[in-house]
Design an enzyme around this catalytic site. Sequence first.
Site, PDB file in Angstrom:
ATOM      1  N   SER A  42       0.803  -1.229   0.000  1.00  0.00           N
ATOM      2  CA  SER A  42       0.000   0.000   0.000  1.00  0.00           C
ATOM      3  C   SER A  42       0.831   1.271   0.000  1.00  0.00           C
ATOM      4  CB  SER A  42      -0.941   0.017   1.212  1.00  0.00           C
ATOM      5  OG  SER A  42      -0.199  -0.090   2.417  1.00  0.00           O
ATOM      6  N   ASP A 355      -3.716   8.012   7.981  1.00  0.00           N
ATOM      7  CA  ASP A 355      -4.838   7.258   8.548  1.00  0.00           C
ATOM      8  C   ASP A 355      -4.433   6.329   9.681  1.00  0.00           C
ATOM      9  OD1 ASP A 355      -3.458   5.294   7.205  1.00  0.00           O
ATOM     10  OD2 ASP A 355      -5.039   4.824   5.772  1.00  0.00           O
ATOM     11  N   HIS A 358      -0.839   4.586   7.184  1.00  0.00           N
ATOM     12  CA  HIS A 358      -0.188   5.148   6.000  1.00  0.00           C
ATOM     13  C   HIS A 358       0.141   6.616   6.242  1.00  0.00           C
ATOM     14  CE1 HIS A 358      -2.935   1.861   4.667  1.00  0.00           C
ATOM     15  NE2 HIS A 358      -1.807   1.451   4.099  1.00  0.00           N
TER      16      HIS A 358
END
Length: 387
Positions: A42, A355, A358
Site C-alpha cells: 500500500s 490514517d 499510511h
Amino acid sequence: MSSSIIHVILSLLLVLYRPYAVAVSAGQAPGCYKRLFSFGDSITDTGNLGIVNPNISALAFPYGETFFHRPTGRCSDGRLIVDFIAEELRLPFLKPFLAGKTVEDFRHGANFAVAGATALSQQFFGDMGLDVSGIPPFSLDVQVECFKRVLHMLGPTEQERKEIMSSSLFLMGEIGGNDYNHPFFQNRSFRADIKPLVPKVIEKIENAIKVLLGLGAKTIVVPGNFPIGCVPTYLTLFQSNNPSDYDAFGNNSSDYDADGCIRWLNDFAEEHNRALRLMLERIVPRDDPKVTIIYGDYYGAILEITRSPLKHGFRKDVALTACCGDGGPHNSGTLFSCNATSVLCPDPSTHISWDGLHLTEATYQFVARGMLDGPYAVLSILSKCKH
C-alpha cells in the site's frame, strides 16, 4: 482468489495484449530513465487493489483529497513516493498493472504493487493458521511474474527486452512490512511467530532482485521498513504504562513533546533493515560496474521528521497522531478507520501520518526527496543521472 486463478487471468491478459505488441522506441525519455517499474504494497499501490476490491476504504473520501481531489486507490490524501519519483524523472504517473490494456499503457513503466501484499505467499500465511481473507494473492513472486509478462509484451525480442531493463529504474518496495503486520494484527506471538519471519522475508526480496538482475536490470532501489514504533496504529495497539518502553527523543527538546515511539517495535524494524542491507551488499554483482542497487532509508527519513517535526514543516503536537481516524488515542484505533465520518484534521500537510497506518502526501514527498537527492538513499537515485 487462488494462485491458480491468478495465473489463468495473467495468461488471458497476455493473450489479449499480443495484438498490441510493438517494438520499443529507441528515443530517450526526457529524464535519465526511460521507464519506472514498481513493486510492493500500500505504500506504493496506485490503484491495483481497488480494481480487485472496489469496496476498499482508499476508494472513498477523504482519500485523495489533497492532490487528486478524489479517491484514486492510493492509501493517502495525495501522491505517494513513487508518484514523486515519476514526476522528478519527467514520467507520467504509473499505470496500475491491472488497469492496463495496451502496450501504450505501459510505455513508461507499470506499477505492480498491491495494498496489503506480502513478500511471502498467501499460502504461507494460511499454513501459519492466519485468516488470509485480508491478504491479497499478489505476493512478491506473483508481482514479478506479472512484470515478466509485461516485459515480453513491451519487448518481443531479447535485444529489446535487454534495452528496456538497462534503461529502466526499478523500485522494489517497500515490501515485507505486511508480512509482519498481518500476524501482528491477528495477535500472533512476536517471538514465536513474527520475529522468525525476517530471514524468510529477506530471502524473498533477494530472489526477486536476482530475477530482475538476471533479466538485465541495472538500477534497483530497495527501501527498508519504516520505524513502526512511531506508527499511530501500533502506538494504540501496543500502548504501555511503562515509560521505559518509549523513546521520547529527549524530554528537553523544544521541538518535540509527544510520548515517543515504542522502542521494541523500532528495534524490530531496524533488525529487518540490517538484514536487508547485508543481503544487498552480498548480492551486488562485482563483475558489472553498471549495476547499482540503492538502499532506501525510509526508516531514517521518518525518524528525522518525527524527532524534529517543526524543522520540516510538521506540527510537533501531532507528530504521532493520524490526520484521519476514529478520535481515539493517536486518532487511530483500527486498521482502516478513515472514512467520511472520521475525525479529519484541517491540514494534512502538517501531519506525518494520514490514517494511522499510511502517511500523508507531505511525508511521502519528504521521503521521496531524500531518496532522489539524498541523504536517505545510498546512493541517491539521481546520482546516476549526473554521470
